[in-house]
Design a protein around this motif. Structure first.
Motif, PDB file in Angstrom:
ATOM      1  N   ALA A   1       0.856  -1.235   0.116  1.00  0.00           N
ATOM      2  CA  ALA A   1      -0.006   0.020  -0.004  1.00  0.00           C
ATOM      3  C   ALA A   1       0.957   1.368   0.073  1.00  0.00           C
ATOM      4  O   ALA A   1       0.468   2.262  -0.622  1.00  0.00           O
TER       5      ALA A   1
ATOM      6  N   THR B   1       0.937   4.079  -2.766  1.00  0.00           N
ATOM      7  CA  THR B   1       1.057   5.684  -2.649  1.00  0.00           C
ATOM      8  C   THR B   1       2.166   6.467  -3.004  1.00  0.00           C
ATOM      9  O   THR B   1       2.134   7.366  -3.696  1.00  0.00           O
TER      10      THR B   1
ATOM     11  N   ALA C   1      -4.467   6.025  -1.190  1.00  0.00           N
ATOM     12  CA  ALA C   1      -3.829   4.859  -0.882  1.00  0.00           C
ATOM     13  C   ALA C   1      -2.857   5.193   0.510  1.00  0.00           C
ATOM     14  O   ALA C   1      -2.792   4.168   1.436  1.00  0.00           O
TER      15      ALA C   1
ATOM     16  N   LEU D   1      -8.545  -1.304  -1.821  1.00  0.00           N
ATOM     17  CA  LEU D   1      -7.407  -1.382  -2.789  1.00  0.00           C
ATOM     18  C   LEU D   1      -8.050  -1.707  -4.132  1.00  0.00           C
ATOM     19  O   LEU D   1      -7.717  -1.208  -5.435  1.00  0.00           O
TER      20      LEU D   1
END
Lengths: 545, 251, 716
Positions: free
Chosen positions: A294, A298, A313, A365
């Motif tokens: 994650a 980002t 994110a 997600l």
């Protein structure tokens, strides 16, 4: 999204027996084959160091092994170099060269196995051991502008004059130092980036992008600004303290690294870890992987300046950090692993809460991924940018999601299962294009796989002891491995006769991938450079140790 | 592209209301060990022994924590030994021992502070926590805090890592390139006291041996709210904590 | 009036002769002193003569002597000649003074100038003769003298600079152009009683359209050789690069204008076209020239070659203006024609001034550092502060930044092209639009080019391994450069004084008054005397158009074109008021800033470079890198050849050196020069087969030729 690997990039599934047979046939009189110890399946001792290059070439190219790394040691006045190769049928092969400590040079294998390039440079800087035939030794770990020549801090002799915990060498920067520039074009210049760049939010790496104005013609990153000599500091310390070092040298993958370290100790002492601990270790590993990916997503969104997606994110990542903290007491999962199992247990309620957080993260997600794939301006910056094609990926031994996005299907969880991974169902996503878009897709897919693995583990948790007592032996030699979020990591440990660490070697995926990073950057416009950097998601501090 | 706009609106506001109200969500901080009274001196001694960096000192039955040394190994948090009490707070900023008084930046910087971060050998966690300050939960921009790209426009130098030898010169250059008034913040156990890496031939053992540090933010890593507290302390909107005093008041 | 003009001219020729003799017979420092002293006085004299002619408005005529078969050779100083003569004098003055500065800075006064001085005075005399010639024979003879003298002067440092190939190409092209011009004059003189320009002008009124076309093409490309038009300008970059720094100001500032003079004299004055075709051709050729010139200028890193390409660009703009004026004149729009021609003449003067300034600046830079390569310069603003200021003025002028002179003429050119909206034929309008767009693109690229020039040479850090020579001498500002910079500034803020003077020539050629159309009389008009409509006058007085009326002479300071009822103002600008506003802005801002930062302390620290130990010169942008995007975007035109891209490797994986060399063939070379040259060589080789050395064959040739002649005479 499992793609069939192309014939070029696929490695034959070679078993250890084939390797042993092949080596014996070709190098028979010069080698001594024996079963290895401490995790090594086959140990090939060379009687003559000159056999190193041909045997390495054979193992890497013909036998399809991937290169693990070089471990250099000074044992009882002798040099002991151990070259690790991982065969695709899972088995670690070790090529061992021993020589008296008066030897100052070994033959270099970098011309045949390009992935060994930086390993040899690191050993030269830290041990003063030259590798004949390597054209670029020096100025690697110990930057020439800061350190004088001839300092080999990892040598045993240094212990007396240079106790790592007390002494410090103070050097004035060399005022005449100039970087080595390669492009010779009348209008060429080198754009310096770092070590303080991106407002300092990027880890300290220095790049010199040599360009003639638009495309980067050559760039080699200059690392080891974060070099803390973890391997040297660990010497003479008890295992419990070395465990702290293993956790903390690359804290965003701390669980995986501490896990690999614990394996080494458990293998050395022959401890069998209880099943509950094994399952929870898988759960925590995958939790760390999900959170790390994650964060990488980002980073990619931020580098392309897609702020809303980056914020979304970042929300996912922060929620996972908070879930990790709620579950384990620390946002980055410090202090959980111990040789023999885990240091604390987890209740069913906390597992349930964690599962809810995981589900939420996976759903978010999915939404994010759908949104990103609809944004053509975002995809334009990633598609066909920063391409590492499968041949180069194989050549430079890319590992981790970056390697898998270029057709290198290796994953230690599947190839050399540890902590019970072999009992679980999961896919290892792959792609073949090797561009930024492929890496992004692999990151998303791996994140989903992690989420579903956590679910599988949670269903199988049985009440049981969480750890067994594991007393590290007085002396021993073993290594452990784990698939950290960035790629596979090796922790190699040798204990001296009194239970203290004699040699601690860490080989990380970032160290491997930073070597090949330049391949993705060269021949692309330097406006794409930050995006390629973000899509690789490499950690300088993991490489520097 | 407009659909991202709607997506963003749909997500809503996640910002914490700290510093106006304390943040009570779970998982925002790992917490810290605090001074504990044990039933016997032996228990206190056992509790102190567990700490690998010697952050716990005993005096009879009571054990005290020097938070600046704590590396959050959690060995005093769970295990088979007498455990220290833990508090789930996050306001950890202290004045370093070498300084007597801390002078915050002038009034003009109260709601407009520019920060430059230098990674001087950080493990990755402290830098990652610093980066989280920009995420929608902590949203540092609402407090007037900004990261800048160059020290020329920075007011605060935020250092993470124990200052490796290779980063010593870049760190010094960053400091010298900042115009005054400037403040230096050491974030994380490594920057404050060297952490687990301590002093060695490559590590300076903390920023204070290289630069004059104005405020310490201990923790390994300090959570984003602790860093936020530290940045607010730089401007004078919050006060640095005196751990000794709060320890006296009891755990 | 006439006496003054005549006297100045006589004095001028006498002093030229004196100077020539002095330079021929003296040695040591005397030739240089003669050159500087007498050269300055001569240029002042021609400026005086031209000024008197312009202000007075009379044509000066004088007969020299008779040549059998050609008629009498005469001098005629009409308004067009006066403008060009003034421009020539304006440039010759600093050019003469600069010789002294250059010799002192570069050669410490020890440089043999006797031969140079002789040729210099001879050239000056021949240029004045060209500009004041009243008939074709004198014009052509002086033109030929000028060509040969230019060739000799360009080759002056041949031994130092390498082979004389560049000058030879120039000479060959000059001769080719000269031949074309002779044929053009011959066509024009077919029905004329004698060769004087006046009779030629009356005679060509009766010529057929085809003949006019013929004269136009021959004149445009014949004089275009000197002016630097595509495709006959391939000699220009080579030649300018090889020219010694003493001569280049004259070559670039004076002789280039002779081409424009020739085009105007022949194609606008003597044989003006009857249709729009020739004017459109000139417009198109001019626009293409401008675009090609600036593209190569932007991507060039040798300063002198870059300035040569920039001269080509400016020549294109001027010729485009001339072409537009011809089109408007033929279509009956006298006002638009006047504006276009004013723009062209104004640009000609401006270009001479700032190009000379830039070339002299480049000469100073080369004398000071020993290199012209912008990739290795840098950091000169600290070392040569006076030069950096005047060079900046030159760069701003050529990039057409207000309030300098380049802005006025470029603006007028583009505005005149916009006037094509009133034309009738759509094809013509489309061509005007395309050419206008090309010229606008040229202007934008010119800004890029000169930002690169100034920034890469003067700003930043030093990139090359050169040392500053003779530092004490060089730090003083030079009179010539300051003079030219002031001229740039004055020509920029006082366009309303220049335009009436230019109008003397523009009026007769375009058939309308440029002054009336461009400079409204805000100072002298009142609601009572009805020079301007009352409402219009009131509006403009409200915004301050009469400021300065009591102090400054003239009609006003605003350049403006009025339209009809719905559209009272088509365009308007005032660099003078703009400059005043800008100065006010700057002063007020400076006062505010100093007041606000009184208590601040400024500390100097080294440059922030991300924490690396030292910022090395090889880490700063080079000129090639700066212009690389332009090269990439226009790749189809440049078609570069990456000749060598060997990546030296020790092993396949390790690269120790990447050598890259890019070779480009100039567009005009590729499309015109080399094909034509190859064709000529092929033809010559064919003919060479005849010269095999056998005597018998040669005798046979003679016999055959004789037979053919006899046959021909018998048949006709």
């Amino acid at each position: 999204m499992v793609a069939t690997p192309s014939p070029l990039a696929a490695r034959k599934k070679v078993q250890i027996e084939e390797i042993a047979g092949g080596v014996r046939d070709r190098f028979g009189p010069n080698v001594l084959l024996s079963p290895g110890q401490g995790g090594v399946t086959l140990s090939i001792s060379l009687l003559e160091p000159t056999t190193l290059p041909p045997i390495s070439k054979m193992l890497f190219w013909e036998m399809g092994c991937s290169f693990g790394g070089i471990i250099a040691e000074e044992i009882q006045g002798n040099w002991r170099l151990s070259y690790l190769f991982l065969s695709s049928g899972c088995g670690w092969t070790e090529v061992l060269v021993e020589a008296p400590s008066t030897t100052s040079a070994f033959p270099s294998i970098s011309a045949e196995v390009h992935a060994a390039d930086w390993h040899e440079r690191e050993i030269e800087d830290l041990f003063g051991l030259r590798f004949e035939g390597h054209p670029r030794l020096g100025d690697f770990v110990l930057h020439d502008q800061t350190w004088p020549e001839g300092v080999a801090p990892h040598r045993k002799l240094q212990r007396k004059t240079m106790d790592p915990h007390r002494d410090r060498l103070r050097h004035r920067p060399n005022p005449e130092w100039r970087p080595l520039l390669v492009v010779q074009d009348p209008g060429a210049f080198a754009m310096p980036v770092g070590p303080v760049y991106e407002g300092g939010l990027g880890q300290s790496v220095h790049f010199l992008l040599e360009t003639v104005g638009e495309d980067v013609v050559r760039s080699v990153p200059r690392l080891f600004y974060n070099f803390r000599a973890v391997e040297k500091i660990a010497e003479g310390q008890p295992v419990s303290r070395a465990l702290l070092l293993a956790e903390r040298f690359a804290a965003t993958s701390s669980f995986a690294h501490s896990l690999a370290f614990c394996f080494a100790v458990e293998r050395m002492s022959g401890t069998q870890v209880p099943v509950r601990a094994q399952n929870l270790r898988i759960l925590l590993c995958e939790l760390e992987r999900l959170r790390h990916h994650a964060g990488a997503i980002t980073g990619i969104c931020e580098s392309t300046a897609l702020s809303v997606a980056a914020s979304q994110a970042a929300i996912i990542e922060e929620r996972l950090l908070r879930a990790s903290c709620q579950f384990s007491g620390h946002r980055y999962l410090f202090g959980l692993n111990t040789p023999g199992g885990l240091r604390r247990d987890f209740s069913a309620e906390s597992c349930g809460e964690l599962l809810r957080a995981i589900d939420r993260a996976a759903a978010e997600l999915h939404t994010l991924e759908d949104g990103l794939y609809l944004t053509s301006s975002f995809l334009d910056r990633l598609e066909d940018v920063g391409i590492v094609d499968p041949e180069k990926a194989r050549d430079l031994n890319f590992v981790g999601p970056v390697g898998r996005a270029s057709g290198q299907a290796g994953d230690l969880r599947r190839d050399c299962p540890y902590t019970g991974y072999e009992t679980y169902q999961f896919r290892v996503p792959q792609a073949l294009e090797g561009d930024g878009y492929a890496r992004l897709r692999v990151l998303f897919q791996e994140a989903y796989q992690s989420a579903q693995l956590i679910h599988q583990v949670a269903k199988r948790l049985e009440p049981e002891t969480i750890s067994v007592h594991c007393e590290p032996p007085a002396h021993g030699l073993a290594f452990g491995w784990a698939e950290a979020p960035i790629g596979g990591a090796l922790h190699w440990l040798r204990l001296d006769g009194s239970g203290l660490v004699e040699r601690y070697r860490i080989i990380t995926a970032s160290f491997n991938n930073w070597l090949g990073f330049r391949v993705a950057v060269e021949d692309f416009a330097f406006q794409d450079f930050p995006i390629i950097l973000a899509s690789f998601g490499l950690s300088a501090t993991e490489c520097d140790r | 592209m407009s659909f991202w706009f709607w997506r963003g609106l749909q997500k809503g506001v996640h910002s914490t209301s700290y510093p106006r109200n304390p943040e009570l969500a779970a998982g925002v901080t790992p917490g810290r060990p605090v001074a504990t009274q044990f039933s016997s001196a032996q228990d206190a001694a056992l509790a102190a022994q567990v700490c690998p960096v010697g952050a716990i000192t005993t005096q009879g039955n009571s054990a005290r924590v020097n938070l600046e040394l704590c590396i959050h190994c959690q060995r005093c948090h769970f295990g088979n030994v007498p455990l220290m009490n833990w508090r789930s707070d996050y306001e950890w900023t202290t004045i370093p021992a070498t300084k007597h008084k801390y002078e915050p930046l002038p009034q003009a910087y109260k709601r407009s502070l520019h920060i430059i971060v230098v990674d001087a050998g950080d493990c990755g966690a402290c830098l990652h926590e610093v980066k989280q300050l920009n995420n929608p939960f902590y949203n540092m921009h609402r407090l007037g805090l900004f990261f800048t790209a160059t020290p020329r426009t920075a007011d605060v130098l935020l250092v993470v890592g124990p200052v490796t030898e290779n980063m010593r010169v870049p760190l010094l250059k960053s400091y010298e390139a900042m115009p005054s008034p400037k403040r230096v913040l050491a974030v994380g156990a490594c920057a404050v006291s060297g952490g687990i890496f301590g002093q060695s031939f490559v590590s300076a053992g903390g920023v204070s041996s290289i630069l004059p540090v104005d405020l310490d933010i201990p923790g390994d890593p300090p959570p984003p709210l602790a860093i936020l507290h530290g940045l607010l302390a730089v401007t004078g909107r919050k006060e640095p904590i005196d751990h000794e005093a709060t320890a006296e008041r009891g755990a | 009036m006439n006496a003054w003009i005549g006297g100045s001219l006589v004095l001028f020729f006498a002093l030229c002769a004196c100077g020539l003799v002095l330079c021929a017979i003296t040695r040591g420092r005397y030739p240089m002193r003669a050159l500087v002293g007498l050269g300055t006085i001569c240029s002042a004299l021609i400026m005086i003569a031209a000024a008197i002619a312009l202000v007075g408005g009379h044509t000066f005529n004088a007969s020299l002597w008779r040549l059998d078969g050609f008629g009498s050779l005469s001098i005629r100083l009409d308004m067009l000649s006066a403008i060009f003569l003034f421009a020539a004098g304006l440039i010759y003055l600093p050019a003469s003074v600069f010789v002294k500065n250059l010799i002192e800075s570069r050669y410490e006064g020890k440089y043999p100038l006797s031969r140079y001085g002789v040729m210099h005075f001879a050239l000056m005399a021949s240029i004045v003769l060209i500009l004041t010639a009243g008939d074709a024979p004198l014009f052509l003879i002086s033109w030929e003298c000028m060509s040969i003298l230019c060739y000799l002067l360009v080759n002056y440092e041949r031994r130092r600079n390498g082979d004389g190939r560049a000058a030879y190409i120039m000479l060959a092209m000059s001769e080719a152009g000269f031949l074309a011009v002779v044929v053009a004059f011959a066509i024009a003189a077919r029905m004329a009683p004698d060769w004087s320009f006046a009779s030629l002008a009356t005679a060509t009124a009766h010529l057929s359209n085809r003949a006019i076309w013929g004269i136009f093409i021959l004149g445009l490309f014949g004089f275009g050789v000197k002016a630097g038009l595509v495709p006959v300008n391939f000699w220009l970059p080579r030649c300018y690069t090889a020219t010694p720094a003493v001569f280049i100001p004259v070559l670039a500032g004076v002789t280039l204008n002779l081409g424009f003079y020739g085009i105007l004299r022949l194609n606008a004055d003597i044989a003006p076209p009857h249709r729009v075709g020739p004017g459109l051709l000139a417009l198109f050729v001019g626009s293409v020239t401008a675009l090609v010139g600036i593209l190569y200028a932007t991507t060039e890193s040798d300063m002198k070659t870059m300035l040569a390409h920039s001269s080509i660009e400016n020549a294109g703009i001027i010729v485009a203006g001339i072409g537009a004026s011809l089109v408007f004149h033929v279509s009956g729009y006298g006002l638009a024609a006047a504006i276009a021609l004013t723009a062209a003449l104004y640009h000609m003067i401006n270009h001479s001034v700032y190009k000379t300034l830039l070339f002299q600046g480049a000469g100073e830079i080369e004398a000071a550092t020993g290199t012209r390569d912008m990739d290795s310069l840098g950091g000169l603003a600290r070392l040569l502060p006076a030069l950096s200021v005047v060079f900046l003025v030159g760069c701003l002028s050529i990039a057409a930044i207000p309030p300098f002179n380049g802005f006025v003429s470029e603006w007028l050119t583009l505005q005149s092209l916009l006037r094509s909206a009133s034309l009738v034929s759509p094809a013509v309008k489309i061509l005007f639009a395309v050419c206008g767009a090309a010229l606008a693109l040229t202007a934008a690229l010119a800004v890029t080019c000169f930002v690169k020039v100034y920034a890469m040479s003067f700003l930043g850090i030093r990139r090359g391994e050169w040392k500053l020579r003779a530092p004490k001498r060089i730090k003083r500002p030079h009179f010539a450069l300051v003079y030219l910079a002031s001229a740039c500034f004055l020509l920029g803020i006082f366009p309303t004084y220049v335009i009436p003077l230019l109008n003397r020539a523009v009026g007769p050629l375009a058939g309308a008054s440029a002054t009336a159309s461009l400079v409204p009389s805000f100072f002298t008009a009142t609601p009572q005397n009805q020079q301007l409509p009352a409402a219009f006058l009131q509006d403009f007085h409200n915004i301050g158009a009469q400021v300065g009326g009591s102090v400054l002479p003239g009609r006003g300071m605003v350049v403006l074109v009025r339209g009809g009822e719905q559209n009272p103002v088509i365009f308007a600008m005032s660099t003078f008021y703009g400059f005043l506003a800008l100065a006010l802005f700057v002063i007020v801002t400076w006062l505010i800033v100093t007041r606000l930062t009184r208590r601040r302390q400024m500390v100097r620290n080294e440059l922030w470079a991300g924490g690396i130990p030292r910022l090395l010169p090889e880490m700063s942008y080079t000129a090639t890198g700066f212009s690389n995007p332009v090269r990439v975007v226009f790749q189809a035109i440049f078609r570069p050849d990456i000749v060598e891209d060997t990546r030296k490797t020790v092993a396949v994986h390790f690269r120790t050196a990447i050598l890259r060399r890019r070779e480009e063939e100039h567009l005009v070379d590729r499309l015109f020069f080399h094909p034509v040259g190859n064709a000529i060589s092929w033809f010559a080789r064919l003919l060479a087969r005849m010269h095999h050395g056998k005597l018998n064959a040669y005798v046979a040739y003679t016999l055959v030729f004789l037979l053919v002649l006899i046959l021909l005479f018998r048949l006709t």
